[in-house]
Scaffold this motif. Structure first.
Motif, PDB file in Angstrom:
ATOM      1  N   GLY A  39       0.755  -1.243   0.000  1.00 28.64           N
ATOM      2  CA  GLY A  39       0.000   0.000   0.000  1.00 28.64           C
ATOM      3  C   GLY A  39       0.789   1.300   0.000  1.00 28.64           C
ATOM      4  N   ALA A  40       1.707   1.420   0.916  1.00 33.79           N
ATOM      5  CA  ALA A  40       2.326   2.727   1.127  1.00 33.79           C
ATOM      6  C   ALA A  40       3.349   3.099   0.054  1.00 33.79           C
ATOM      7  N   GLN A  41       3.810   2.090  -0.714  1.00 39.28           N
ATOM      8  CA  GLN A  41       4.833   2.403  -1.717  1.00 39.28           C
ATOM      9  C   GLN A  41       4.290   3.288  -2.816  1.00 39.28           C
ATOM     10  N   TYR A  42       5.249   3.862  -3.549  1.00 37.39           N
ATOM     11  CA  TYR A  42       4.873   4.813  -4.579  1.00 37.39           C
ATOM     12  C   TYR A  42       5.147   4.222  -5.951  1.00 37.39           C
ATOM     13  N   ASP A  43       4.163   4.281  -6.832  1.00 41.64           N
ATOM     14  CA  ASP A  43       4.332   3.768  -8.188  1.00 41.64           C
ATOM     15  C   ASP A  43       4.790   4.915  -9.072  1.00 41.64           C
ATOM     16  N   ILE A  52      -3.481   3.304  -4.311  1.00 39.31           N
ATOM     17  CA  ILE A  52      -4.432   3.906  -5.255  1.00 39.31           C
ATOM     18  C   ILE A  52      -4.420   3.137  -6.568  1.00 39.31           C
ATOM     19  N   VAL A  53      -3.212   2.792  -7.033  1.00 40.15           N
ATOM     20  CA  VAL A  53      -3.098   2.016  -8.275  1.00 40.15           C
ATOM     21  C   VAL A  53      -3.886   0.714  -8.143  1.00 40.15           C
ATOM     22  N   THR A  54      -3.720   0.039  -6.989  1.00 36.50           N
ATOM     23  CA  THR A  54      -4.419  -1.238  -6.763  1.00 36.50           C
ATOM     24  C   THR A  54      -5.927  -1.037  -6.675  1.00 36.50           C
ATOM     25  N   THR A  55      -6.331   0.034  -6.008  1.00 40.97           N
ATOM     26  CA  THR A  55      -7.763   0.306  -5.899  1.00 40.97           C
ATOM     27  C   THR A  55      -8.385   0.526  -7.270  1.00 40.97           C
ATOM     28  N   ALA A 125      -6.921   4.447   2.279  1.00 40.40           N
ATOM     29  CA  ALA A 125      -6.366   5.077   1.076  1.00 40.40           C
ATOM     30  C   ALA A 125      -6.782   6.541   1.066  1.00 40.40           C
ATOM     31  N   HIS A 126      -5.862   7.379   0.613  1.00 43.07           N
ATOM     32  CA  HIS A 126      -6.202   8.796   0.636  1.00 43.07           C
ATOM     33  C   HIS A 126      -6.037   9.470  -0.729  1.00 43.07           C
ATOM     34  N   LEU A 127      -7.106  10.119  -1.151  1.00 44.18           N
ATOM     35  CA  LEU A 127      -7.112  10.928  -2.368  1.00 44.18           C
ATOM     36  C   LEU A 127      -8.013  12.116  -2.097  1.00 44.18           C
ATOM     37  N   GLN A 207      -6.708   5.695 -13.572  1.00 36.99           N
ATOM     38  CA  GLN A 207      -5.506   6.295 -12.980  1.00 36.99           C
ATOM     39  C   GLN A 207      -5.440   7.798 -13.240  1.00 36.99           C
ATOM     40  N   MET A 208      -5.791   8.179 -14.479  1.00 36.90           N
ATOM     41  CA  MET A 208      -5.787   9.620 -14.803  1.00 36.90           C
ATOM     42  C   MET A 208      -6.764  10.365 -13.925  1.00 36.90           C
ATOM     43  N   GLY A 209      -7.952   9.730 -13.721  1.00 41.84           N
ATOM     44  CA  GLY A 209      -8.966  10.344 -12.865  1.00 41.84           C
ATOM     45  C   GLY A 209      -8.445  10.512 -11.453  1.00 41.84           C
TER      46      GLY A 209
END
Lengths: 245, 308
Positions: A39-43, A52-55, A125-127, A207-209
């Motif tokens: 989760g916490a890693q950055y893509d 977020i990518v996984t979600t 998850a945070h957005l 992902q763009m969204g």
């Protein structure tokens, strides 16, 4: 388009949605497993957090599955002769298609909401709110071609053939979309083929969204082109599908 | 506005590969007629129905309903149909099924009224999957009438019904025709055609081979059947008895077709006093049907009565 028919059809579909619990459960389970691990890693490729990518991936996966599963409903309806019954009503081919796409969108939206809710509530998850909304919207609109694929399978397949056809289509699209494993660990040619797959652009659109960045021109063109071709095939098929089996 | 025929088929032809399912059919049905479409399996009845509803495209010729394209009659709700291979969704209730079709039409009856007319009001909440054969057909009848049509097309409506169900089905149908509506039904039951229709159209091998009132169609086979048991019968001399048109021998049982059964019987008793177990029966719709559609008879192309 007939609002009352639309409403009745939709409520019928959503009552069936109870049987789609399994459809919702698979992406949620995968989200919980992968999301909590990385989760916490950055893509760096998507410029988004892994969670977020996984979600987005699982949202796309669930929504796509919900849309494609319409194929079974349609095959069943056709095999009992319901479509023949519909042919002697004022419902047009286009009206039929719109109703079926809307049903797929309704179930798909439910799936997206469930996945996002689990991601927010269980995995924190945070957005920004607009990020969630745009990601959800992107995925939601993006499943239109998948709903059309489902209608086409539903129109062509015999009941016994629907299951394998669904599996091949579904697994193929999930893989090409990079919804299971990242495309960069697969051979290059797979990545190249994926550029033409609607699932690839569905994922990208999500992902763009989420990132509120990127040019949505390409996904819009690819998904739009798929939709147009599929819609044309469906309309052509509907006109021919009236003869007795 | 001139009164258009409910159905007009002109040179209607449908080929599937090398098979000609419907072959140059001409048929005009006026509003208010109740027409039975008879024929053996594969005669082209169901294909004709598909063509006249616009569900299949004719290879040649045309089909019009009320002077317009069939699709127009469907869109305006002027035609309702119970088709072969058309059915309701097993997971819905009777009311839901009717309501779905109801919602698609512009000027329908109420769902209640349609259920009332088809006699399924008491089944409203039952699942389609749980209905018996007869109940299912009545539910489909409700769906067919919900658009309040002027023309009903029924393809073997009483198939899978027991005697009681058939009886009540025709009772609700009679209510419908009493309103001056047009009904065309395909059936295998000759007695249904005989008692219910005021016109019978018989199809065989894609063609209309007879078209007339029930009595006209039956008149194809006039006279009666005289049968009896006779040992060491001489077929040739029996054939010469007064009034005999046809003779059939099954062991020592002789079956004569006679134009004048009274005279035949007198001659028989005078010439063959040893004849026993004598039966005389009028020839019926089955005989007419067999005579018209039987593969061996050359009279199969005979046309009767009111064929345009």
């Amino acid at each position: 388009m007939n609002i009352r028919y639309f409403g009745l059809e939709m409520s019928r579909q959503l009552r069936n949605a109870r049987s789609l619990i399994f459809t919702f459960a698979v992406p949620v389970a995968m989200l919980l497993i992968f999301g909590s691990t990385y989760g916490a890693q950055y893509d760096s490729a998507a410029h988004l957090q892994w969670i977020i990518v996984t979600t987005v991936q699982m949202g796309a996966y669930g929504a796509m599955m919900a849309a494609l599963a319409q194929a079974f409903t349609i095959v069943n309806e056709r095999s009992v002769g319901w479509n023949r019954q519909l042919r002697i009503t004022p419902l047009s081919g286009t009206g039929y298609m719109i109703t079926k796409v809307s049903s797929a969108l309704a179930v798909g939206l439910l799936s997206i909401i469930v996945v996002f809710a689990v991601s927010i509530l269980a995995l924190h998850a945070h957005l920004p709110v607009q990020g969630w909304i745009m990601a959800g919207l992107g995925l939601w609109v993006g499943i239109i071609p998948f709903a059309l694929i489902a209608i086409l399978i539903g129109q062509f397949a015999k009941p016994s053939f629907a299951q394998p056809l669904f599996m091949v289509t579904f697994l193929g699209l999930a893989m090409l979309g990079g919804l299971w494993v990242p495309l960069d660990i697969l051979p290059t040619w797979v990545g190249n083929v994926a550029q033409a797959a609607p699932s690839y652009w569905l994922n990208k659109l999500g992902q763009m969204g989420a990132g509120l960045t990127g040019n949505i021109g390409t996904p819009t063109i690819v998904l739009g082109a798929w939709s147009l071709v599929l819609a044309a095939l469906i309309t052509w098929r509907y006109r021919r599908d009236s003869a007795r089996a | 506005m001139t009164r258009q025929p409910a159905i007009r088929l002109t040179g209607l032809t449908k080929k599937f590969g090398t098979l000609t399912a419907v072959n140059d059919v001409h048929l005009t049905i006026q509003p208010g007629e109740v027409v039975a479409l008879l024929g053996p399996n594969g005669a082209g009845k169901s294909t004709t129905i598909d063509l006249l509803l616009g569900l299949a495209r004719p290879t040649d010729g045309s089909a019009e309903l009320f002077g317009e394209d069939p699709r127009h009659a469907i869109v305006t709700g002027r035609v309702g149909a119970m088709l072969q291979g058309g059915a309701l969704l097993p997971t819905t209730t009777v009311r839901e099924s009717i309501a779905l079709i109801h919602a698609l039409h512009k000027h329908p009856l109420s769902v209640e009224e349609a259920m009332e007319r088809a006699g399924v009001a008491d089944l409203a909440k039952q699942k389609i999957a749980s209905l018996s054969g007869g109940q299912m057909q009545r539910a489909r009848f409700a769906v067919a009438v919900v658009s309040n049509p002027d023309l009903l097309i029924l393809d073997e409506p009483t198939a899978a019904m027991d005697v009681a169900a058939r009886h009540s089905f025709w009772a609700s149908m009679r209510e419908f025709t009493d309103r001056g509506k047009t009904v065309v039904f395909a059936t295998h039951y000759l007695d249904e055609a005989d008692t219910f229709a005021d016109r019978i159209v018989i199809m065989s091998q894609g063609r209309i081979i007879a078209d007339g009132t029930p009595s006209e169609v039956k008149s194809v086979v006039t006279g009666r059947t005289v049968s009896f048991t006779l040992d060491s019968a001489d077929a040739a001399s029996l054939q010469r008895l007064v009034g005999v048109t046809h003779l059939e021998q099954r062991g020592n049982r002789i079956i004569l077709q006679s134009e004048d059964s009274d005279a035949t019987l007198r001659a028989l008793l005078a010439g063959y006093p040893s004849a026993t177990d004598i039966e005389i029966v009028p020839r019926n719709m089955d005989d007419a049907f067999m005579a018209l559609t039987g593969p061996s008879t050359s009279s199969g192309t005979e046309k009767t009565g009111a064929s345009k």
